[in-house]
Write an enzyme that holds these catalytic residues in place. Structure first.
Site, short mmCIF file in Angstrom:
data_model
loop_
_atom_site.label_atom_id
_atom_site.label_comp_id
_atom_site.label_asym_id
_atom_site.label_seq_id
_atom_site.Cartn_x
_atom_site.Cartn_y
_atom_site.Cartn_z
N HIS A 127 -8.43 5.27 -2.90
CA HIS A 127 -7.29 4.36 -3.07
C HIS A 127 -6.92 3.66 -1.77
O HIS A 127 -5.95 2.90 -1.71
CB HIS A 127 -6.09 5.18 -3.60
CG HIS A 127 -5.03 4.38 -4.26
ND1 HIS A 127 -3.72 4.36 -3.82
CD2 HIS A 127 -5.07 3.55 -5.33
CE1 HIS A 127 -3.00 3.59 -4.59
NE2 HIS A 127 -3.79 3.07 -5.51
N LYS A 136 -6.66 1.16 1.43
CA LYS A 136 -6.65 -0.30 1.51
C LYS A 136 -6.52 -0.69 2.98
O LYS A 136 -5.47 -0.48 3.60
CB LYS A 136 -5.48 -0.88 0.71
CG LYS A 136 -5.48 -0.46 -0.78
CD LYS A 136 -4.15 -0.77 -1.42
CE LYS A 136 -4.13 -0.35 -2.89
NZ LYS A 136 -4.17 1.12 -3.05
N ASP A 195 -12.91 -7.58 13.98
CA ASP A 195 -13.40 -7.37 15.35
C ASP A 195 -12.85 -6.10 15.98
O ASP A 195 -12.71 -6.02 17.21
CB ASP A 195 -13.08 -8.58 16.24
CG ASP A 195 -14.02 -9.75 15.98
OD1 ASP A 195 -15.08 -9.53 15.37
OD2 ASP A 195 -13.69 -10.88 16.39
N HIS A 238 5.08 -2.52 -6.26
CA HIS A 238 3.81 -1.93 -5.87
C HIS A 238 3.81 -1.44 -4.43
O HIS A 238 2.85 -0.85 -3.96
CB HIS A 238 2.67 -2.94 -6.08
CG HIS A 238 1.30 -2.33 -6.13
ND1 HIS A 238 0.47 -2.29 -5.03
CD2 HIS A 238 0.62 -1.71 -7.13
CE1 HIS A 238 -0.67 -1.69 -5.37
NE2 HIS A 238 -0.60 -1.32 -6.63
N LYS A 258 4.60 0.71 -1.04
CA LYS A 258 4.72 2.13 -0.71
C LYS A 258 5.20 2.23 0.74
O LYS A 258 4.47 1.93 1.68
CB LYS A 258 3.37 2.86 -0.84
CG LYS A 258 2.68 2.69 -2.23
CD LYS A 258 1.68 1.58 -2.22
CE LYS A 258 0.71 1.57 -3.39
NZ LYS A 258 1.20 1.69 -4.71
N ASP A 271 15.63 8.03 8.92
CA ASP A 271 16.70 7.94 9.94
C ASP A 271 16.70 6.61 10.68
O ASP A 271 17.12 6.54 11.85
CB ASP A 271 16.58 9.09 10.95
CG ASP A 271 16.88 10.45 10.31
OD1 ASP A 271 17.53 10.47 9.27
OD2 ASP A 271 16.43 11.47 10.88
#
Length: 564
Positions: free
Chosen positions: A187, A189, A194, A461, A463, A468
């Protein structure tokens, strides 16, 4: 009141229903295919020295000007437009290497432009490596695999399924004899240019992630990362790339096999409208819809003006912040483990995130589109609340959730979370204003965004976690047992008050004007409508059809948390 939108069965729900109702391992429905043996996987690694590249020099110059002891720089990517243009800019700026690792790459107009830029980069001598999880490479999306046959391009499929690629449905059905392999997916991504500048976060590649869908668009967040942390991401990529579970596309199929999967249009006009191939490969000069402003009309008659996506952006003009950071990443070997082994190890990306969350002293802000905590995570939230920490959660409503099965799992824990004092916000599916992105209107932030107007449908979608107001975590993981036990994930934990405050400023307007606040009153769930929305409070899942509500009740009692 908004018109509820109709949701189709998600692949997550389809997979769940198939595994629950059939007996994996006892038969093969479409013939027991197998993966090839003795596959040649030439070992390759990230660019060792990027100091001579334009990107490497730019990062070094910024570090010198900043006079900082921190070795990594970051810029938040809240809008869909910036998510697209920053990737395009890095492709065009790369001189030596481009490494892409994704769970899903969809064959559509946005990836046509990205892959055309990648093809041009390869033609000028840039080495392009693409590592793609194999689950979503069926149907139209299989045409993406033809890119592997370009010069200077290598493409590998991670944890491939030796089953039919004609459609996602037959893919799942044909893989039921090995349900464990079907469930465990890469999963991660990330996107690295470079070995100097990278992008990671929640987005896959496709129109719904870049605000260009005429239906539902995902609200998401990424982070641009430069310096040492980009090199850490590259090392992670190399670990997956050189793993035995990564199969070169050519070891699984040839160009003719991929061509045979291409949909057969009924007329030339249909071919022009539906061809999923990049234009150069398709041999057509059909217009790319994302290059022009257009108006979309939804079934309720509401219109959305979708602005054209620019080709590039000036990354120098972004607000870059140098900060201390740590990479949280699962090892590729997690895919080969069973769920019990992953749980006992306590060293997954989600475990690392939970450890950081446990340190919260005053405030915890959690954004997780698919939230299925399970008993152990619930205990941790209870411990955090007992210390007096304010906990706010933004997740999908049933109407905005593209994974109905995940919502069924979340619903089991919703009342318990509210009872312990967690403040729950569920994002509305119908948004007025701009195409929803963090950082672009619709009550989901502020800023330039896409500049698209009207009424749009949204699905969360992103995450992200803010601890704090001093620690920010952005990555690919959900707070669910699938991310913890089944999938591999990646995230960056950044210790910096400025970046944490910027992320909070992007997210908080979505809580107050783009989401329902869910409360428990005398044992009854109440969905409080956003202030000033003109909507009424609800006593059942708002904006969702009766069919969806019934489906959640049917699935809920039977599905294991780790499968949702």
């Amino acid at each position: 009141m908004s018109t509820p939108h109709v949701q189709t069965f998600s692949t997550r729900l389809l997979m769940l229903l198939c595994v629950l109702t059939l007996l994996p391992g006892t038969f093969c429905l479409t013939g027991c295919a197998s993966l090839p043996n003795d596959v040649q996987r030439p070992v390759s690694t990230a660019l060792a020295d990027n100091t001579g590249t334009r990107l490497g020099k730019a990062v070094a110059t910024r570090a010198a000007v900043a006079k900082t002891r921190n070795d990594s720089a970051f810029a938040l990517v809240g809008s869909a437009e910036l998510a697209f243009t920053s990737r395009m800019t890095l492709i065009k700026a790369a001189e030596k290497t481009l490494d892409l690792q994704y769970y899903a790459i969809h064959a559509d107009d946005t990836t046509e432009r990205l892959f055309e830029a990648l093809r041009e980069a390869a033609a000028r001598g840039v080495r392009v490596r693409i590592l793609l999880d194999d689950f979503n490479t069926a149907g139209d999306n299989a045409q993406i695999l033809k890119f592997a046959f370009n010069k200077n391009v290598e493409m590998r499929l991670f944890n491939p399924l030796p089953s039919n690629r004609a459609s996602a449905f037959w893919r799942i059905i044909g893989s039921l004899s090995d349900a464990a392999r079907l469930q465990r997916r890469m999963h991660n991504k990330l996107f690295v240019a470079d070995n100097a500048v990278a992008i990671t976060g929640g987005r896959n590649l496709g129109v719904t992630y870049f605000g260009q869908s005429e239906g539902v668009n995902f609200v998401d967040i990424d982070v641009l990362a430069a310096g040492r942390i980009a090199r850490d991401l590259s090392r992670s990529f190399d670990g997956y790339w050189n793993n035995p579970l990564a199969y070169p596309v050519q070891s699984l199929m040839n160009a003719e096999d991929i061509d045979a999967l291409k949909p057969k249009p009924v007329a030339p006009a249909a071919a022009a409208a539906e061809n999923p191939l990049p234009a150069a490969e398709a041999g057509t000069l059909r217009p790319n819809k994302t290059t022009v402003t257009r108006v979309a009309v939804n079934p309720a008659g509401l219109t959305t003006t979708i602005a054209a996506l620019p080709d590039t952006t000036n990354l120098r003009l972004l607000s870059w912040t140098w900060a201390a950071a740590t990479l949280l990443v699962d090892q590729p070997s997690k895919i080969a483990e069973d769920a019990d082994a992953a749980e006992k190890s306590n060293n997954t990306t989600v475990d690392g995130l939970l450890s950081l969350m446990a340190r919260a002293q005053t405030d915890l802000l959690v954004v997780s589109p698919y939230f299925v905590p399970g008993p152990q995570m619930m205990k941790q939230f209870a411990d955090i609340r007992r210390r007096g920490v304010r906990v706010r959660l933004l997740t999908n409503s049933l109407a905005s959730n593209d994974a109905v099965a995940a919502h069924a799992g979340y619903a089991r824990y919703r009342e318990g979370l509210i009872a312990m004092g967690v403040e729950i916000y569920e994002m509305r599916s119908e948004q007025r204003g701009t195409v929803p992105s963090f950082g672009s209107g619709a009550g989901l932030g502020s800023g330039s965004g896409l500049g698209s107007s009207g009424a749009s449908r949204a699905s969360l979608h992103a995450k992200a976690v803010v601890v704090d107001n001093r620690l920010l975590v952005i990555g690919s993981m959900n707070l669910d047992l699938r991310s913890k036990l089944q999938n591999t994930e990646v995230a960056i934990a950044i210790r910096n008050r400025q970046l944490a405050s910027e992320a909070t400023a992007l997210i908080e307007p979505g809580l107050t004007t783009g989401a329902y606040r869910v409360e428990l009153v005398d044992g009854q769930l109440i969905w409080r409508a956003p202030a000033g929305s003109g909507l009424l409070d609800a006593t059942s899942e708002p904006d969702a059809s009766l069919g969806l509500k019934l489906l959640v009740k049917v699935i809920g009692p039977f599905a294991p948390d780790e499968m949702l």
